[in-house]
Design a protein around this motif. Structure first.
Motif, mmCIF file in Angstrom:
data_model
loop_
_atom_site.group_PDB
_atom_site.id
_atom_site.type_symbol
_atom_site.label_atom_id
_atom_site.label_comp_id
_atom_site.label_asym_id
_atom_site.label_seq_id
_atom_site.Cartn_x
_atom_site.Cartn_y
_atom_site.Cartn_z
ATOM 1 N N ALA A 141 4.541 6.679 -4.663
ATOM 2 C CA ALA A 141 3.476 7.660 -4.443
ATOM 3 C C ALA A 141 3.983 8.834 -3.623
ATOM 4 N N PHE A 142 5.083 8.623 -2.906
ATOM 5 C CA PHE A 142 5.653 9.674 -2.049
ATOM 6 C C PHE A 142 6.904 10.304 -2.657
ATOM 7 N N THR A 143 7.678 9.544 -3.406
ATOM 8 C CA THR A 143 8.972 10.033 -3.900
ATOM 9 C C THR A 143 9.001 10.246 -5.402
ATOM 10 N N GLY A 144 7.987 9.754 -6.122
ATOM 11 C CA GLY A 144 8.057 9.775 -7.568
ATOM 12 C C GLY A 144 8.899 8.616 -8.074
ATOM 13 N N LEU A 176 0.237 -11.905 -6.833
ATOM 14 C CA LEU A 176 -0.560 -10.772 -7.301
ATOM 15 C C LEU A 176 -0.509 -9.613 -6.306
ATOM 16 N N ARG A 177 -0.564 -9.928 -5.026
ATOM 17 C CA ARG A 177 -0.479 -8.868 -4.016
ATOM 18 C C ARG A 177 0.887 -8.187 -4.079
ATOM 19 N N MET A 178 1.937 -8.958 -4.337
ATOM 20 C CA MET A 178 3.267 -8.357 -4.479
ATOM 21 C C MET A 178 3.302 -7.373 -5.634
ATOM 22 N N THR A 179 2.752 -7.791 -6.776
ATOM 23 C CA THR A 179 2.799 -6.935 -7.952
ATOM 24 C C THR A 179 2.023 -5.634 -7.739
ATOM 25 N N LEU A 180 0.954 -5.705 -6.982
ATOM 26 C CA LEU A 180 0.108 -4.526 -6.811
ATOM 27 C C LEU A 180 0.676 -3.506 -5.829
ATOM 28 N N ILE A 181 1.493 -3.957 -4.877
ATOM 29 C CA ILE A 181 1.985 -3.015 -3.863
ATOM 30 C C ILE A 181 3.456 -2.654 -4.024
ATOM 31 N N HIS A 182 4.141 -3.243 -5.018
ATOM 32 C CA HIS A 182 5.601 -3.140 -5.025
ATOM 33 C C HIS A 182 6.118 -1.722 -5.272
ATOM 34 N N GLU A 209 3.837 6.825 -19.515
ATOM 35 C CA GLU A 209 3.017 5.886 -18.771
ATOM 36 C C GLU A 209 3.075 6.196 -17.280
ATOM 37 N N SER A 210 2.063 5.792 -16.571
ATOM 38 C CA SER A 210 2.035 5.983 -15.124
ATOM 39 C C SER A 210 2.552 4.736 -14.418
ATOM 40 N N VAL A 211 2.925 4.906 -13.153
ATOM 41 C CA VAL A 211 3.353 3.769 -12.342
ATOM 42 C C VAL A 211 2.198 2.784 -12.170
ATOM 43 N N ALA A 212 0.983 3.321 -12.068
ATOM 44 C CA ALA A 212 -0.185 2.450 -11.908
ATOM 45 C C ALA A 212 -0.360 1.538 -13.113
ATOM 46 N N GLU A 213 -0.141 2.073 -14.309
ATOM 47 C CA GLU A 213 -0.252 1.251 -15.517
ATOM 48 C C GLU A 213 0.787 0.135 -15.515
ATOM 49 N N HIS A 214 1.992 0.480 -15.090
ATOM 50 C CA HIS A 214 3.053 -0.530 -14.999
ATOM 51 C C HIS A 214 2.654 -1.636 -14.024
ATOM 52 N N CYS A 215 2.183 -1.261 -12.836
ATOM 53 C CA CYS A 215 1.813 -2.264 -11.822
ATOM 54 C C CYS A 215 0.670 -3.145 -12.299
ATOM 55 N N ALA A 253 -6.791 4.367 -0.104
ATOM 56 C CA ALA A 253 -6.977 4.225 -1.548
ATOM 57 C C ALA A 253 -6.611 5.513 -2.284
ATOM 58 N N THR A 254 -6.849 6.653 -1.643
ATOM 59 C CA THR A 254 -6.501 7.934 -2.264
ATOM 60 C C THR A 254 -4.989 8.081 -2.416
ATOM 61 N N VAL A 255 -4.244 7.694 -1.383
ATOM 62 C CA VAL A 255 -2.783 7.753 -1.467
ATOM 63 C C VAL A 255 -2.290 6.823 -2.581
ATOM 64 N N ALA A 256 -2.813 5.598 -2.616
ATOM 65 C CA ALA A 256 -2.410 4.660 -3.662
ATOM 66 C C ALA A 256 -2.763 5.208 -5.041
ATOM 67 N N GLY A 257 -3.840 5.947 -5.117
ATOM 68 C CA GLY A 257 -4.275 6.515 -6.390
ATOM 69 C C GLY A 257 -3.309 7.527 -6.971
ATOM 70 N N ARG A 258 -2.384 8.012 -6.167
ATOM 71 C CA ARG A 258 -1.376 8.936 -6.699
ATOM 72 C C ARG A 258 -0.556 8.297 -7.818
#
Length: 376
Positions: A73-76, A62-68, A31-37, A10-15
């Motif tokens: 989180a690693f490359t920006g 929904l699972r697709m949208t949340l992880i796409h 905007e952040s990527v998290a807001e977009h997702c 969850a911490t990695v995803a939180g990036r």
């Protein structure tokens, strides 16, 4: 999964909460990527009860949208029009390395989902992808147009058009968003008119690979033939292909100076040019990028104009004052072309037998405007 693993994942995803996208929610606030997702997921829920989507597996979508976008989180985040095959592969590699640390069956579940999304092999994957694109268009329509790159006035209309066609409802959504885009542009006093480059195409501006040098050279040869047929005097009268043979482009590519515009869907190069940091034909020392060997593929209307916008954006990103080029003095039609795209004549040059006119475009955001941008 242990509680510690749960926290680490969850911490990695939180990036993504502090991984920023180009779009601004308000002036100065990206905007952040998290807001977009989050909003892509919400959009999936909003359409769930439309009759057209009644057979879709909403839980899967929904699972697709949340992880796409978790690879970012690693490359920006890299805007789609700058994302290359190598950057996409790097993002995928880093994502898979992270997934390798997941326990089963979670690892297998996520990998299967990502494979389905990449292949666009199911209705859920196709609708998720369309929503992903439409959310980006919506975000830009909501943002202040002063935050848009000049090239986005065109790409805003093409982005997501093809993906939306998998659904009648989403096609209508895209049409409504395009109307919003056009209103924003028409109301903007400094508006650059969108280029007519085809609403089913996406374009990427990037450095050329060594494997593409011959394709670039072929564009030059085609353009020389076109000049002959139209009676234009430019490259064709100077044996341009001999002055700048393939080894010249190999050297430029090796130095990272050869750039191309790729039509993504067709996997075709439609424009190319060399961008130098220095040019002996200019003597004032003002920080600039200098465009040479610039040519668009014959028949690709608007490709040249779009390449110029990308080149101007690159000059701005690199802290330059101008994008500069020179044109043969005896080519009034080409001089008029550049003047129509915001370049101003500022002098002349003599280089051996070559007599040229010097042109420049200031790349400060508030001056990148033109009342008439037409396809080459």
């Amino acid at each position: 999964m242990t509680p510690q693993e749960f926290i680490e994942f969850a911490t990695v995803a939180g990036r993504l909460k502090k991984t920023y996208r180009h779009c601004e929610t308000e002036p100065g606030r990206r905007e952040s990527v998290a807001e977009h997702c989050w909003r892509v997921a919400l959009m999936a829920m909003l359409i769930a009860h439309e009759p057209e989507f009644s057979t879709l597996d909403l839980n899967k979508m929904l699972r697709m949208t949340l992880i796409h976008d978790l690879g970012e989180a690693f490359t920006g985040d890299i805007p789609s029009f700058y994302k290359t095959e190598s950057s996409t592969l790097e993002e995928k590699k880093r994502y898979n390395e992270w997934l390798a640390s997941f326990p089963e069956p979670l690892r297998a579940e996520w990998r299967a989902l990502l494979s389905e999304m990449e292949a666009l092999s199911t209705p859920e994957a196709q609708i998720y992808k369309a929503l992903d694109k439409l959310e980006a268009v919506l975000s830009h329509d909501e943002s202040d147009i002063s935050s848009w790159l000049p090239l986005e006035r065109t790409l805003q209309l093409t982005y997501g058009a093809k993906e939306s066609k998998v659904s009648c409802f989403l096609t209508r959504v895209k049409e409504q968003l395009d109307d919003w885009t056009r209103r924003k542009i028409s109301e903007d006093k400094a508006a650059i008119k969108p280029l007519e480059i085809g609403t089913n195409s996406e374009y990427v501006f990037r450095q050329a690979t060594s494997a593409e040098i011959h394709d670039v050279f072929q564009i030059i040869l085609e353009r020389m033939k076109w000049m002959d047929e139209l009676g234009l005097e430019h490259w064709n009268i100077y044996h341009y292909d001999e002055l700048f043979p393939i080894p010249y482009y190999e050297q430029a590519q090796h130095a990272g100076q050869l750039f191309v515009l790729e039509e993504v869907d067709q996997r075709e190069l439609v424009c190319a040019g060399v961008l130098f940091e220095e040019d002996a034909r200019w003597h004032d020392g003002v920080p600039s990028l200098y465009l040479h060997n610039f040519a668009a593929r014959v028949g690709k209307s608007g490709a040249g104009a779009l390449f110029l916008l990308f080149a101007a954006d690159r000059a701005h990103q690199r802290g330059k004052t101008y994008l500069r080029l020179d044109v043969l003095s005896s080519s009034p039609k080409l001089q008029a072309y550049y003047e129509a795209h915001g370049f101003q004549r500022c002098g002349s040059c003599v280089d051996g037998f070559y007599h040229g006119e010097l042109y420049q475009m200031r790349v400060a955001p508030d001056t990148l405007t033109s009342d008439s941008i037409q396809g080459i």
